[in-house]
Design a protein around this motif. Structure first.
Motif, PDB file in Angstrom:
ATOM      1  N   ALA A 204       0.842  -1.202   0.000  1.00  0.00           N
ATOM      2  CA  ALA A 204       0.000   0.000   0.000  1.00  0.00           C
ATOM      3  C   ALA A 204       0.876   1.251   0.000  1.00  0.00           C
ATOM      4  N   ASP A 238      -0.751  -1.912  -6.447  1.00  0.00           N
ATOM      5  CA  ASP A 238      -1.521  -2.206  -5.240  1.00  0.00           C
ATOM      6  C   ASP A 238      -2.780  -3.014  -5.514  1.00  0.00           C
ATOM      7  N   ARG A 309      -4.900  -0.560  -1.267  1.00  0.00           N
ATOM      8  CA  ARG A 309      -5.019   0.864  -0.910  1.00  0.00           C
ATOM      9  C   ARG A 309      -6.445   1.167  -0.478  1.00  0.00           C
TER      10      ARG A 309
END
Length: 448
Positions: A204, A238, A309
Motif C-alpha cells: 500500500a 496495489d 489501498r
C-alpha cells in the motif's frame, strides 16, 4: 470311398499333415487335413471280415456304408465284445456288420468352424470321449475319421497361438502405457509449472502504513492430471487479480480444459479490473469453443480483484463457492457476503450469461480463503460431506495460526474425515491475506 461287401477294406493315407506349430489360426484350419484314416466297409460285410480289419491294430473304428451313403460306424471294442463271448463267434461272425453299428457317434460337417467342432467333441460323455469323429461333406458323404488326439493337438496349437498373441498384445499395451505414463508425467510437470511457485508483491501507499498483500496455497490433485488451477496476476502496484477454477471431472480432459481456460484468462486481461465483465467475456468465448466439440463440459470460476489501498475485494462467481472471509482480530469466520444475483452459472453452459460484481471490505489481519469443492465435498465412510461447516470449523480452530499452518490443518482435517490421504476429486486452497507487517509471509509450497 465305396467298398464291396466282400472286399477287404483298406486304410487310406491322410492328406498332407497340418502344421500345428504356432501361429495356428482357427479360420485357416481345413478339417479335411485333420483326417487320420478313411477305413470303411459296406453294411453287408460280415462281422468276421470287419474283425479281421481290427485285428491288424491299425484302426479302432470303421465307417459302415450302404453304397455311397454313410450309415454309421462300428468299433473294435463292441465288435470284440460280441464275438468274444462263449458262443459269440458262432452266433455273430456271419451276421452283417450293418446290424451292429455304434449307438453313439459324432458327425461333423466339413464346413463346421473348428471352434464349434471342439466344443461338440469335448462335450461328449466319458464313455465315448475318445471315439474317432466322422467327417462328412456338405451332402453327408463320408470323408474320413478324425482322431480325438488330433483335435487335442489342434486345441493346444490354438491355445498356444492365443497365448502368444495375448503376450504380444500385452507387451504392446505395456509399452504404450509406459509411453503414456511418461507423457502424463511430463504433462503433470508442465501443469505444475503453470502453478505459481512465487507470488507478486503488493504494498500500500507508505502513508497508510506498512500493509502488504500476501498469498499461500495448497494444491491436491486427485490423479496425475488435475482440473483445478488458480492464477494470481499483478494488475497494478496495489491491485491483484486472483482467479480460481474447477473444471468438471479430473484427468487429462480436465487438464486440457484448464490449459485452455488459462490461455483465455491471459487473452482477456483488458477486462481483468472488472470481475463481472471479465467472467462475462471469458464465458462467452469459452462456451463458443466448447460448442464446437459437441461435448458437455463446464467449469466453475471465481475471479477476485483486491486493492490494498482501498482495502476492498471485488469479485464475481460462475458457479463457484464464495470464499471465506476470516477476521483474525475478531476471531470471525464467515462467507463473503454477496449481493443478489452475484453467483452466475458455471462456465460453458449459457453463452450469453451475465455476471455481476460484489464487494467486501478488508482490515489488516483479514484474509480471504478461496477453495474448490474437492475440499468441502470429501465424504466420510458414512457418506457425509466434510461440507462448508467443516471447513469453517477447522479455520476457527486454527485462526491464530499463520496462514501456512492453517492450510496444513485444513488438509489434515480433510484427510482424517475421509479416512484416507487419497482424494476422489481435485482440491485447491488459496489464502489472500492483508498484513500490517511481514511477520506472516507465506511461501508457495504445494502439498504433495
Amino acid at each position: 470311398m465305396s467298398v464291396p461287401a466282400t472286399a477287404q477294406p483298406q486304410r487310406e493315407a491322410s492328406p498332407v499333415p497340418l502344421d500345428l506349430r504356432p501361429p495356428v489360426r482357427a479360420e485357416s484350419i481345413d478339417l479335411r487335413v485333420l483326417v487320420s484314416h478313411r477305413t470303411a466297409t459296406q453294411s453287408g460285410a460280415s462281422m468276421e471280415t470287419v474283425f479281421e480289419i481290427f485285428k491288424s491294430g491299425i484302426v479302432n473304428f470303421v465307417a459302415v456304408l450302404d453304397g455311397e451313403r454313410l450309415l454309421g460306424m462300428c468299433s473294435r471294442q463292441e465288435t470284440a465284445a460280441l464275438l468274444g463271448g462263449r458262443y459269440g463267434f458262432s452266433l455273430w461272425a456271419r451276421k452283417p456288420i450293418g446290424q451292429h453299428l455304434c449307438k453313439q457317434e459324432t458327425r461333423i460337417d466339413v464346413a463346421m468352424p473348428i471352434g464349434d467342432v471342439l466344443r461338440a467333441v469335448f462335450a461328449r460323455p466319458d464313455k465315448n470321449f475318445y471315439d474317432d469323429v466322422l467327417l462328412v461333406d456338405e451332402s453327408g458323404g463320408f470323408l474320413g475319421f478324425i482322431a480325438t488326439e488330433t483335435l487335442f493337438k489342434v486345441q493346444n496349437a490354438l491355445l498356444l497361438t492365443n497365448i502368444r498373441e495375448l503376450e504380444e498384445r500385452d507387451r504392446v499395451i505395456r509399452n504404450k502405457n509406459e509411453q503414456m505414463e511418461t507423457d502424463l508425467r511430463m504433462a503433470r510437470e508442465l501443469q505444475q509449472a503453470l502453478m505459481p511457485n512465487s507470488y507478486p508483491s503488493f504494498s500500500a501507499d507508505p502513508s497508510q502504513g506498512p500493509m502488504r498483500l500476501r498469498f499461500c496455497h495448497r494444491y491436491l490433485p486427485a490423479s496425475m492430471m488435475s482440473g483445478d488451477f488458480f492464477h494470481i496476476a499483478r494488475l497494478t502496484n496495489d491491485t491483484a487479480g486472483i482467479c480460481i477454477c474447477d473444471v468438471m471431472g479430473h484427468g487429462v480432459r480436465a487438464a486440457l480444459i484448464t490449459a485452455m481456460l488459462r490461455a483465455l484468462i491471459e487473452t482477456h486481461a483488458a477486462e481483468a479490473a472488472d470481475p463481472g465483465r471479465f467472467l462475462t467475456e471469458l464465458n462467452s468465448e469459452f462456451t463458443t469453443i466448447l460448442k464446437q466439440t459437441g461435448t458437455l463440459v463446464f467449469a466453475t470460476v471465481l475471479y477476485c480483484v483486491i486493492n490494498i489501498r482501498e482495502r476492498a475485494a471485488r469479485f464475481a462467481r460462475a458457479g463457484h463457492p464464495a470464499p471465506l472471509h476470516v477476521r483474525r482480530t475478531a476471531g470471525e469466520v464467515g462467507t463473503v457476503a454477496s449481493g443478489e444475483g452475484s453467483g452466475g452459472p458455471a462456465m460453458g453452459l449459457i453463452p450469453d450469461a451475465q455476471f455481476k460484481t460484489s464487494e467486501a471490505k478488508f482490515v489488516p489481519g483479514d484474509f480471504l480463503l478461496f477453495f474448490t469443492d474437492g475440499v468441502i465435498e470429501v465424504e466420510d465412510k458414512g457418506g457425509r460431506d466434510f461440507g462448508l461447516e467443516g471447513l469453517r470449523q477447522t479455520v476457527r480452530s486454527n485462526v491464530d495460526q499463520p496462514s501456512e499452518s492453517l492450510l496444513e490443518a485444513i488438509i489434515s482435517d480433510v484427510y482424517n474425515f475421509a479416512g484416507s490421504r487419497v482424494l476422489t476429486d481435485d482440491a485447491c486452497l488459496v489464502v489472500a491475506e492483508l498484513q500490517s507487517n511481514a511477520s506472516s509471509i507465506c511461501r508457495a509450497e504445494p502439498a504433495g
